[in-house]
Design a protein around this motif. Structure first.
Motif, short mmCIF file in Angstrom:
data_model
loop_
_atom_site.label_atom_id
_atom_site.label_comp_id
_atom_site.label_asym_id
_atom_site.label_seq_id
_atom_site.Cartn_x
_atom_site.Cartn_y
_atom_site.Cartn_z
N GLY A 149 0.81 -1.21 0.00
CA GLY A 149 0.00 0.00 0.00
C GLY A 149 0.84 1.26 0.00
N GLY A 150 1.90 1.28 0.78
CA GLY A 150 2.77 2.45 0.83
C GLY A 150 3.46 2.72 -0.49
N LYS A 151 3.90 1.68 -1.16
CA LYS A 151 4.55 1.83 -2.46
C LYS A 151 3.57 2.35 -3.50
N LYS A 152 2.36 1.82 -3.47
CA LYS A 152 1.33 2.24 -4.42
C LYS A 152 0.96 3.70 -4.18
N ARG A 153 0.83 4.09 -2.92
CA ARG A 153 0.49 5.47 -2.58
C ARG A 153 1.58 6.42 -3.06
N ALA A 154 2.83 6.06 -2.84
CA ALA A 154 3.95 6.91 -3.27
C ALA A 154 4.01 7.02 -4.79
N ALA A 155 3.69 5.95 -5.48
CA ALA A 155 3.74 5.97 -6.95
C ALA A 155 2.67 6.89 -7.53
N ASN A 156 1.55 7.05 -6.82
CA ASN A 156 0.45 7.89 -7.30
C ASN A 156 0.62 9.36 -6.94
N MET A 157 1.60 9.70 -6.10
CA MET A 157 1.81 11.08 -5.67
C MET A 157 2.80 11.79 -6.58
N THR A 158 2.65 13.10 -6.64
CA THR A 158 3.62 13.89 -7.38
C THR A 158 4.87 14.04 -6.53
N PRO A 159 6.01 14.30 -7.13
CA PRO A 159 7.23 14.51 -6.34
C PRO A 159 7.09 15.70 -5.38
N GLU A 160 6.34 16.71 -5.77
CA GLU A 160 6.14 17.86 -4.90
C GLU A 160 5.37 17.47 -3.63
N ARG A 161 4.33 16.65 -3.79
CA ARG A 161 3.53 16.22 -2.63
C ARG A 161 4.36 15.34 -1.71
N ARG A 162 5.16 14.44 -2.27
CA ARG A 162 6.03 13.60 -1.44
C ARG A 162 7.01 14.46 -0.67
N SER A 163 7.52 15.51 -1.30
CA SER A 163 8.45 16.42 -0.64
C SER A 163 7.77 17.15 0.52
N GLU A 164 6.53 17.60 0.31
CA GLU A 164 5.78 18.27 1.38
C GLU A 164 5.60 17.35 2.59
N ILE A 165 5.24 16.11 2.32
CA ILE A 165 5.03 15.14 3.40
C ILE A 165 6.34 14.88 4.14
N ALA A 166 7.43 14.73 3.41
CA ALA A 166 8.74 14.47 4.03
C ALA A 166 9.18 15.66 4.88
N LYS A 167 8.95 16.87 4.40
CA LYS A 167 9.33 18.06 5.17
C LYS A 167 8.52 18.14 6.46
N GLY A 168 7.23 17.83 6.38
CA GLY A 168 6.39 17.83 7.58
C GLY A 168 6.84 16.79 8.59
N ALA A 169 7.22 15.62 8.10
CA ALA A 169 7.70 14.56 8.99
C ALA A 169 9.01 14.95 9.65
N ALA A 170 9.91 15.55 8.89
CA ALA A 170 11.19 15.98 9.46
C ALA A 170 10.97 17.07 10.50
N GLN A 171 10.07 17.99 10.23
CA GLN A 171 9.77 19.06 11.19
C GLN A 171 9.21 18.46 12.48
#
Length: 58
Positions: A28-50
């Motif tokens: 499920g996680g791989k499928k979700r990541a494949a459907n997201m834009t690189p910008e959205r993945r970046s936003e999620i990663a920045k929020g997690a790091a914060q």
């Protein structure tokens, strides 16, 4: 049976198999990541790091 596992006479079958939910969860996680834009993945990663680096004030 616990004694035989502890002494190595037999192998613990439960320790080597994943549950069905664990197997589906990794897909499920791989499928979700494949459907997201690189910008959205970046936003999620920045929020997690914060969230990881924010010091909680008690």
């Amino acid at each position: 049976m616990i004694g035989k596992i502890a002494t190595g006479e037999i192998e613990d079958e439960m320790a080597t198999t994943k549950s069905a939910a664990a197997q589906l969860g990794s897909l499920g996680g791989k499928k979700r990541a494949a459907n997201m834009t690189p910008e959205r993945r970046s936003e999620i990663a920045k929020g997690a790091a914060q969230a990881r680096w924010t010091v909680k004030q008690d």
